[in-house]
Design a protein around this motif. Sequence first.
Motif, mmCIF file in Angstrom:
data_model
loop_
_atom_site.group_PDB
_atom_site.id
_atom_site.type_symbol
_atom_site.label_atom_id
_atom_site.label_comp_id
_atom_site.label_asym_id
_atom_site.label_seq_id
_atom_site.Cartn_x
_atom_site.Cartn_y
_atom_site.Cartn_z
ATOM 1 N N LEU A 143 5.565 -4.007 7.072
ATOM 2 C CA LEU A 143 5.646 -2.555 6.591
ATOM 3 C C LEU A 143 3.868 -2.223 5.599
ATOM 4 O O LEU A 143 4.234 -1.873 5.622
ATOM 5 C CB LEU A 143 6.926 -2.715 5.361
ATOM 6 N N TYR A 144 3.452 -2.663 5.275
ATOM 7 C CA TYR A 144 2.611 -3.281 4.530
ATOM 8 C C TYR A 144 1.114 -2.811 6.131
ATOM 9 O O TYR A 144 0.561 -1.610 5.325
ATOM 10 C CB TYR A 144 2.046 -4.886 4.036
ATOM 11 N N GLU A 204 1.590 1.079 6.463
ATOM 12 C CA GLU A 204 0.961 1.773 5.588
ATOM 13 C C GLU A 204 -0.410 1.342 5.868
ATOM 14 O O GLU A 204 -0.841 3.040 5.379
ATOM 15 C CB GLU A 204 1.302 1.442 4.591
ATOM 16 N N ALA A 205 -0.749 0.826 5.923
ATOM 17 C CA ALA A 205 -2.431 0.371 6.677
ATOM 18 C C ALA A 205 -3.077 1.308 7.740
ATOM 19 O O ALA A 205 -3.809 2.716 6.898
ATOM 20 C CB ALA A 205 -2.985 -0.316 6.860
ATOM 21 N N LEU A 206 -2.310 1.897 8.373
ATOM 22 C CA LEU A 206 -2.551 2.669 9.654
ATOM 23 C C LEU A 206 -2.630 4.095 8.926
ATOM 24 O O LEU A 206 -3.205 4.523 9.688
ATOM 25 C CB LEU A 206 -1.207 2.490 10.600
ATOM 26 N N LYS A 207 -1.698 4.537 8.322
ATOM 27 C CA LYS A 207 -1.605 6.170 7.887
ATOM 28 C C LYS A 207 -3.066 5.895 6.559
ATOM 29 O O LYS A 207 -3.468 6.654 6.340
ATOM 30 C CB LYS A 207 -0.431 6.091 6.741
ATOM 31 N N PRO A 249 -8.343 -0.842 10.814
ATOM 32 C CA PRO A 249 -7.287 -0.614 9.521
ATOM 33 C C PRO A 249 -6.974 -1.763 9.213
ATOM 34 O O PRO A 249 -7.137 -1.475 7.903
ATOM 35 C CB PRO A 249 -5.963 0.347 10.558
ATOM 36 N N CYS A 250 -6.061 -3.210 10.308
ATOM 37 C CA CYS A 250 -5.369 -3.815 9.641
ATOM 38 C C CYS A 250 -5.018 -4.922 10.399
ATOM 39 O O CYS A 250 -5.016 -4.922 11.619
ATOM 40 C CB CYS A 250 -4.326 -2.595 9.237
ATOM 41 N N GLY A 299 6.623 -4.356 0.120
ATOM 42 C CA GLY A 299 5.637 -4.460 1.272
ATOM 43 C C GLY A 299 4.377 -3.484 1.114
ATOM 44 O O GLY A 299 3.929 -2.806 1.918
ATOM 45 N N SER A 300 4.492 -2.531 0.322
ATOM 46 C CA SER A 300 3.892 -1.682 -0.375
ATOM 47 C C SER A 300 2.542 -2.661 -0.570
ATOM 48 O O SER A 300 2.157 -2.926 -1.354
ATOM 49 C CB SER A 300 4.409 -1.012 -1.429
#
Length: 633
Positions: A336-337, A340-343, A350-351, A628-629
């Motif tokens: 989930l992390y 969000e990182a891709l966004k 990115p990640c 996972g935020s």
Amino acid sequence: MSDTIARILAPLNDEQMAVANCQGNCLVIAGPGSGKTNTISRKIAATLQDPSERIAAVTFTREAALELRARTIALAGKEAASRLLVGTFHSVMNLMSFPELGINNGREMVFGRDIIAGRPWPFGKTKWKIVKEGLRRSYIQRALAELSIDDITLEDASRIIEQVKGGTSATELRHEQMTQIYTDIMNRQKVIDFQDILLKTNDGLESGAVPPLNVTRLFIDEYQDTDKPQFDMATAHYRANVILTGVGDDDQSIYGFRNALGYEGMLMFERSFNAERLMLGNNYRSHAEIVGAATKVINNNLDRVDKNLVAMKGAGGKTAWKTFKTQEDEARAAALYAGEALKLSTSDQPCAIFARNNRRLNEVEGRLQSLGIPYRRPPGESILHTVEVMIFCAAIQGIVKPEKKVIDQLLSWCRVDEQNIVKLEKLFRGTFLLGQAEDFARANIEDSVKEKWREFVKRFTGWQSSLAAGADTLLVYGVCEWLTSYAPDKRSENVFQIARDMFMPRRADPERGIMAQTVQDRLTAIKIAQSKRDEKKPEGPDAPKVVELMTAHGSKGLEFDYVWVLGAEDEVFPSKDGSLEEERRLMFVAMTRARKDLMLSTSGTKPPSAFLKESGIERIVSQEDANGSLPGA
């Protein structure tokens, strides 16, 4: 200084300029994110403005060599290509023994032409034949079997053989015997391994049959990773009055198991070649929070060059660590992390998610696959290509559309022997029929196989009914239970649990851009992902953003906006079998890959890694972060 040289060197800071201006032998201690490739490429390009200079540079990976070469020529101009030779240790030393022109595209640039021209062919013009890795491993196994050695793993045997071949005295007689048997097999097969390229070329350098490269300067990248044969190659050039520049970071020496000399090797370079030590300590990659935490960890090592790392980006980064009850929970949060990182990230890197070993990444890959989050794993390491996922695909395919080859695979998995598989194939021709007793008798199929076939048919016809009724979840659970009942070990059982989650139908989630998918849709998606394993990694500004999954060792030299390190727990970081200082260096490497945001995690009952306490990073305890935020969101 000419205007051209001034232009080439203009972007360098004071530390980097000192490296560029050093005219003698030089040892450059380059911390993470300090711009070492930029510095070295500019120094080489500036030096090549003198037409009497000829330069070779050796690296440890082909990618690093191509990048250094491209950057240098972009600065120096195409006319300098004939006086520049860049490659890996193995490729350059192979070229020393078997001279040939390095040609780019066959036309534009002839790299190293002036360096290679006129060299002798000391070993004749029949090139060495390099053994394939699978065969090399089989030769080691043969040596172990010949000596009835059953307490040394294949990996350890490989390491021992490399050490003995490289000149290290064997600690046991059987190690020497094992190496001799392996060498004898290789000689009979008329092949060599990659280490032999270095050893044979060095023998030629020592005897005079192989002359040193016709260069004025030799640059060695990632010097901390050099081993004794590579040090010997540098020594031969030093004796030929070639000016040496070694570039590396003892804090990033993580290949001791490959006989890398590390910190001691850098001291040897400094002493043996009377080299000036220069420091690149300004970090342009990571924010201060990340650099500070990583520095606190690595400062606990005793055998290291003292250095001052400065985060030039200043404050603004985020660090945190979190404990999860299970590895499944940890993997879900990491996935989930990453989504969000891709966004959030605008970078083309990115990640990334790192782990101590590949097995720990399987659960994360399964979660990413289930969530439809794009990711990439190094070739040959993906869970998609395990036997378990392949047989799960076959089972779902058999339910959706039975095929003869699929039924063969499934019968083999449930331990029907090949002879009876052939009989069943002839009898039922790829259809799910229970059959009559006389059918099995006429085909000479024994009762135990008959019962196994009938159970097989009942299960699959039942699952076909579930599929028709839209009971996809029930179907996937049933398949997983049946396949797992034939799993050979706990590892295999665990992979089936991950595969089960990958094949589960998905509900639509408009907020995350996730469309609903049936089990048939999941099968199609997984097959597409499997087919992409050999595709070339896309590059450029239009390349799709993906999450990178890799081991901590594989992360060296890379950088990402967001990084999650799995398994930051005792007996993983550090490994119970590893050297404490090298394990600490491995954690340092993993941490310093992050530009903006660094998350570490533990799971299960093992205590957190001592490295977490050393880092001073704060632990997340809130429920929101457990989901996972992103710490930096």
